[in-house]
Design a protein around this motif. Structure first.
Motif, short mmCIF file in Angstrom:
data_model
loop_
_atom_site.label_atom_id
_atom_site.label_comp_id
_atom_site.label_asym_id
_atom_site.label_seq_id
_atom_site.Cartn_x
_atom_site.Cartn_y
_atom_site.Cartn_z
N ILE A 522 0.21 -0.93 0.02
CA ILE A 522 -0.14 -0.51 -0.12
C ILE A 522 0.87 1.42 -0.24
CG2 ILE A 522 -2.23 -1.32 1.00
CD1 ILE A 522 -0.36 -0.07 4.06
N ASN A 523 0.49 2.81 -0.56
CA ASN A 523 1.11 3.33 -0.49
C ASN A 523 0.95 4.10 0.78
OD1 ASN A 523 0.04 3.34 -3.74
ND2 ASN A 523 2.38 4.18 -3.28
N VAL A 524 1.58 4.44 2.05
CA VAL A 524 1.05 5.76 2.97
C VAL A 524 2.76 6.07 3.75
CG1 VAL A 524 -0.34 3.28 4.28
CG2 VAL A 524 1.97 2.63 4.53
N GLY A 525 3.76 5.73 3.24
CA GLY A 525 5.19 6.09 3.89
C GLY A 525 5.35 8.09 3.50
N LYS A 526 5.49 8.26 4.31
CA LYS A 526 5.99 9.58 3.97
C LYS A 526 7.75 9.86 4.79
CE LYS A 526 1.81 11.63 3.40
NZ LYS A 526 0.19 13.29 3.95
N VAL A 527 8.10 10.25 4.11
CA VAL A 527 9.78 10.28 4.92
C VAL A 527 10.22 11.75 4.66
CG1 VAL A 527 12.46 9.72 4.62
CG2 VAL A 527 10.24 7.80 4.53
N THR A 528 10.81 12.32 5.25
CA THR A 528 11.89 13.56 5.39
C THR A 528 13.56 13.51 5.49
OG1 THR A 528 9.66 14.94 5.81
CG2 THR A 528 11.98 15.83 5.93
N VAL A 529 14.15 13.54 5.03
CA VAL A 529 15.96 14.21 4.84
C VAL A 529 16.03 14.81 4.76
CG1 VAL A 529 17.93 12.22 4.05
CG2 VAL A 529 15.57 11.55 3.98
N ASN A 530 17.19 14.87 6.59
CA ASN A 530 17.91 16.60 6.28
C ASN A 530 19.59 16.05 6.63
OD1 ASN A 530 15.81 18.49 5.81
ND2 ASN A 530 15.45 18.11 8.34
N ALA A 559 17.62 10.98 8.80
CA ALA A 559 15.68 10.41 8.17
C ALA A 559 14.74 10.44 9.02
CB ALA A 559 16.76 9.32 7.04
N THR A 560 13.33 10.89 8.92
CA THR A 560 12.30 10.34 9.69
C THR A 560 11.31 10.02 9.28
OG1 THR A 560 12.22 12.78 9.82
CG2 THR A 560 13.97 12.41 11.37
N ASP A 561 10.78 9.17 9.65
CA ASP A 561 9.27 8.50 9.55
C ASP A 561 8.49 9.36 9.31
OD1 ASP A 561 6.85 7.50 9.56
OD2 ASP A 561 7.70 5.46 9.19
N ARG A 562 7.41 9.98 8.63
CA ARG A 562 6.83 11.05 8.99
C ARG A 562 5.02 11.11 8.26
NH1 ARG A 562 8.35 14.87 12.66
NH2 ARG A 562 10.64 15.20 12.17
N THR A 563 4.68 9.90 8.12
CA THR A 563 3.67 8.89 7.74
C THR A 563 2.59 9.32 8.19
OG1 THR A 563 4.82 7.39 7.02
CG2 THR A 563 2.23 6.58 7.03
N ASP A 564 2.19 9.24 9.91
CA ASP A 564 1.08 9.48 10.95
C ASP A 564 1.62 9.60 12.46
OD1 ASP A 564 -1.22 8.78 12.06
OD2 ASP A 564 -1.01 7.31 11.14
N ARG A 565 1.06 11.27 13.27
CA ARG A 565 1.29 11.43 13.95
C ARG A 565 1.12 10.65 14.99
NH1 ARG A 565 3.18 16.22 14.44
NH2 ARG A 565 3.46 17.91 12.35
N GLN A 566 0.39 9.43 15.03
CA GLN A 566 -0.28 8.95 15.62
C GLN A 566 0.44 7.59 15.91
OE1 GLN A 566 -3.00 10.06 17.82
NE2 GLN A 566 -2.98 11.81 16.08
N TYR A 570 6.61 7.66 14.83
CA TYR A 570 6.41 8.71 14.00
C TYR A 570 8.22 10.17 14.60
CZ TYR A 570 5.25 13.85 12.29
OH TYR A 570 5.04 15.09 11.38
N GLY A 571 8.26 10.40 13.76
CA GLY A 571 9.73 11.50 13.71
C GLY A 571 11.12 10.27 14.05
N HIS A 572 11.28 9.11 13.65
CA HIS A 572 12.21 8.18 14.55
C HIS A 572 12.34 8.14 13.60
CE1 HIS A 572 10.49 5.79 18.11
NE2 HIS A 572 10.10 7.12 18.00
N GLN A 573 13.95 7.96 13.30
CA GLN A 573 15.34 7.55 12.05
C GLN A 573 14.92 5.90 11.14
OE1 GLN A 573 17.33 9.56 11.61
NE2 GLN A 573 19.30 9.19 10.70
N LEU A 574 14.88 6.45 10.43
CA LEU A 574 14.92 5.32 9.13
C LEU A 574 15.69 3.59 9.36
CD1 LEU A 574 13.91 6.60 5.80
CD2 LEU A 574 12.57 6.36 7.73
N PRO A 575 15.31 2.59 9.50
CA PRO A 575 16.05 1.71 10.08
C PRO A 575 17.22 1.74 8.98
CG PRO A 575 14.30 0.78 9.22
CD PRO A 575 14.43 2.31 9.35
#
Length: 673
Positions: A522-530, A559-566, A570-575
């Motif tokens: 499924i399409n659910v992921g959002k990622v932000t990388v600074n 590189a953090t997960d920004r998919t779902d605040r709930q 959420y906000g954790h570093q990618l694996p």
């Protein structure tokens, strides 16, 4: 391994029927226009590029003590290699945390593809016949290239060695024999031939075998006082054969072309993850892989303003996976997948003025996959890609822009096909030299790109989803470059620094649909990388006939997960993404002797998207030293090299429960003739 021998004969036969097409003697002199001249040297190309652009030439690659492509690219900034251990383990490349699916790998200017998984195992590429490795973030400044090369967020470009001759020389080459720890044996041969004044050819072959049964220290916990045991890796053997041939011809004053044939055959064991208290268990998983492609290029210079280029490729892929320990009703997994690709491209370049160029390219790709699974849909994807691009070049200012249009047509022989897709991908970059006195340049780029769902994403039984959206990625980058000659103690140096922001949406992930045995894509992921990349290389003359070459890279990534605040992650570093990583290398040349040191290091990481202490993986360092000395004899130049790898003897893990080999040794003898 009888099929290896059989395929070797077939591959040699294929090489013998290749048709001559290209060389590059006189046509180069017709192309000395600003777009080419200003980026003629690799150091200049890196310094003047409007987007991060890093090159490892043949000499730098040799100093890195690398057998496989994956070992060398670890020294480039922003690169993460996911390595499942040993020479035979799967190795994929991710640049700036966008993932392997967003990183293209090209071979002599034509992009490699795998429609089944969407990622290329770079562990199967040897460096024995590689002349140059180039890493592009965003896009390359060269706009005269196929449309498909504009598509990815980043690209790793492999350039094989071209035949070169001194004077009236007709034949030259090299033979190499390499041996080392864990049963490694690796002979190879490269022969260059001048067939006529206008036609040259190369033929290279390589065979490699390793038992892969290296020892490792298994820790039963994460603290210093926890129990440990000394174990040995099982089912990690690998054997592969690579054969390549190329022909290069100067067809006329204004026309040239080339033809490349590549054949690869591999069999390897898959050792699997380490299991506490059951380390002698051998699941018996095996993987057989065969790759074949034939690609060609033709270029014609109509005038100083107009140039035309055509590329074509035919590719076959075979993958056989066997798992005798599968717990399902069949008691085993015995899957065979075959892929076929036909690719064509035509490109045109128009030099409107001495500083301004325009280019257009149109590509068409047809990909089909077959499988031995009953009821498999047998999908075909027809992809049309068209790009228009422009470039301005002057001593003070450079700029590039492109717009890529992609359209796909999905079909299936059995069952429902995926949804057709259409996308526009813009790109804009620029660099400026503010001061005349120094070669300092400021640069920036923006790019929007995407990656299509793979055949596995769409069609894998009970998992694939036909209406998946493509993953979208946006990239922003600002940076500086400076280089040149700093005087007596530092010559030919280059320093680059870049800040970047990446945003990924519609990320494709596997998700349970009702119970843990039924998953769907499924399409659910959002990622932000600074992040930030720093890179330096330079040459220091210490005294007469004594020179020190150095290089260092550093990458910081949030590189953090920004998919779902709930969600708890959420906000954790990618694996598997360290915040801090880098590499360094030093080579001391004393007359003919070379002594080299290389370091790759990584900070802590997490093996799960939820950054809990239970998933914490420690950082690691990997130190390597080598010494190289050439001997001049009446039979040619003999070069002897000794290497010690992973001096710290640490079985660090890049992927959890897949330990890397500890300290090992290699010795290499090369004869240049």
């Amino acid at each position: 391994m009888n099929h290896l021998k059989r395929n070797a004969v077939i591959a040699v036969a294929c090489c013998s029927v290749a048709v001559p097409l290209a060389s590059q003697t006189r046509l180069d002199s017709l192309q000395q226009l600003p777009e080419v001249v200003i980026t003629g040297q690799s150091g200049d190309r890196q310094l003047r590029s409007t987007a991060p652009h890093h090159i490892l030439d043949g000499e730098q690659i040799r100093r890195l003590n690398s057998i496989q492509l994956s070992d060398a690219v670890k020294h480039l900034p922003g690169v993460l290699i996911r390595d499942y251990g040993g020479i035979g383990g799967l190795k994929t490349i991710s640049v700036r945390s966008l993932g392997a699916h967003h990183t293209a790998v090209s071979y002599n200017g034509v992009t490699l593809t795998d429609q089944q998984t969407g990622q290329i195992d770079i562990g199967r590429f040897s460096l024995d016949n590689v002349e140059q490795l180039t890493l592009h973030n965003g896009e390359d400044d060269r706009i005269f290239r196929p449309a498909r090369s504009f598509a990815a967020a980043s690209a790793l470009e492999i350039t094989s060695a071209r035949p070169r001759f001194d004077g009236d020389e007709k034949v030259n080459g090299k033979a190499t024999l390499r041996g080392g720890s864990f049963g490694l044996i690796n002979p190879s041969l490269l022969v260059n031939s001048r067939i006529t004044q206008r036609v040259t050819a190369t033929l290279s072959g390589e065979w490699m075998r390793s038992a892969g049964n290296y020892p490792y220290l298994l820790r039963y916990g994460t603290t210093a006082g926890d129990s440990t045991s000394r174990e040995r890796r099982i089912n990690g053997d690998v054997e592969n054969l690579r054969l390549e041939s190329s022909l290069h011809a100067q067809i006329s004053e204004r026309s040239r072309g080339n033809l490349h044939l590549y054949c690869y055959d591999s069999e390897r064991g898959l050792p699997g993850a380490t299991i506490y208290y059951n380390t002698l268990h051998n699941a018996g998983q095996r993987l057989w892989e065969r790759q074949f492609f034939l690609q060609g290029r033709f270029e014609h210079l109509f005038s100083r303003q107009w140039e035309l280029r055509g590329d074509g490729k035919y590719q076959q892929g075979y993958l056989h996976y066997f798992d005798p320990s599968y717990l399902g009703s069949s008691g085993k997994v015995d899957d065979i997948f075959r892929q076929y690709e036909r690719y064509g491209s035509i490109s045109a370049l128009y030099r409107a003025f001495s500083n301004l160029s325009f280019a257009a390219s149109s590509d068409l790709t047809s990909s089909t996959m077959h499988a031995n699974r009953q009821g498999f849909v047998t999908p075909t994807r027809l992809t049309s890609q068209t790009v228009v691009a422009t470039r301005w070049v002057s001593e003070k200012f450079q700029a590039s822009a492109s717009l890529l249009h992609t359209k796909t047509f999905e079909s299936a022989r059995n069952g429902e096909a995926g949804v057709n897709r259409r996308r526009l991908s813009p790109y804009l970059s620029a660099s400026v030299r503010p001061f005349h006195e120094t070669d300092l340049r400021l640069r920036a780029f923006y790019k929007k790109s995407f990656r299509l769902p793979t055949f596995n994403d769409l069609y894998y039984p009970q998992v694939g989803v036909r209406n998946l959206l493509p993953e979208d990625a946006e990239q922003y980058n600002i940076g500086i470059t400076i280089g040149g000659d700093a005087g007596k103690w530092l010559k030919h140096y280059l320093f680059t620094a870049d800040l970047f922001n990446n945003r990924e949406r519609n990320k494709i992930v596997a998700y349970p649909t009702g119970n843990l045995h039924q998953w769907a894509m499924i399409n659910v992921g959002k990622v932000t990388v600074n992040g930030a990349d720093l890179y330096f290389e330079g040459t220091t003359p210490l005294r007469e006939k004594m020179t020190l070459h150095s290089g260092i890279s550093y990458t910081w990534q949030l590189a953090t997960d920004r998919t779902d605040r709930q969600q708890v992650n959420y906000g954790h570093q990618l694996p598997y993404t360290p915040r801090h990583s880098g590499s360094s290398r030093l080579t001391l040349e004393v007359k003919s002797l070379q002594v080299a040191y290389a370091l790759v290091w990584s900070g802590i990481r997490y093996s799960n998207g939820y950054n809990d202490a239970a998933y914490l993986m420690g950082g690691y360092t990997d130190h390597t030293i080598s010494a190289t000395y050439p001997f001049h004899t009446r039979y040619g130049i003999f070069t002897l090299r000794g290497e010690a790898l992973n001096l710290g003897d640490r079985n660090y893990e890049i992927v959890r429960n897949y330990p890397m080999p500890g300290r090992s040794y290699r010795i290499t003898l090369t004869i240049h003739f």
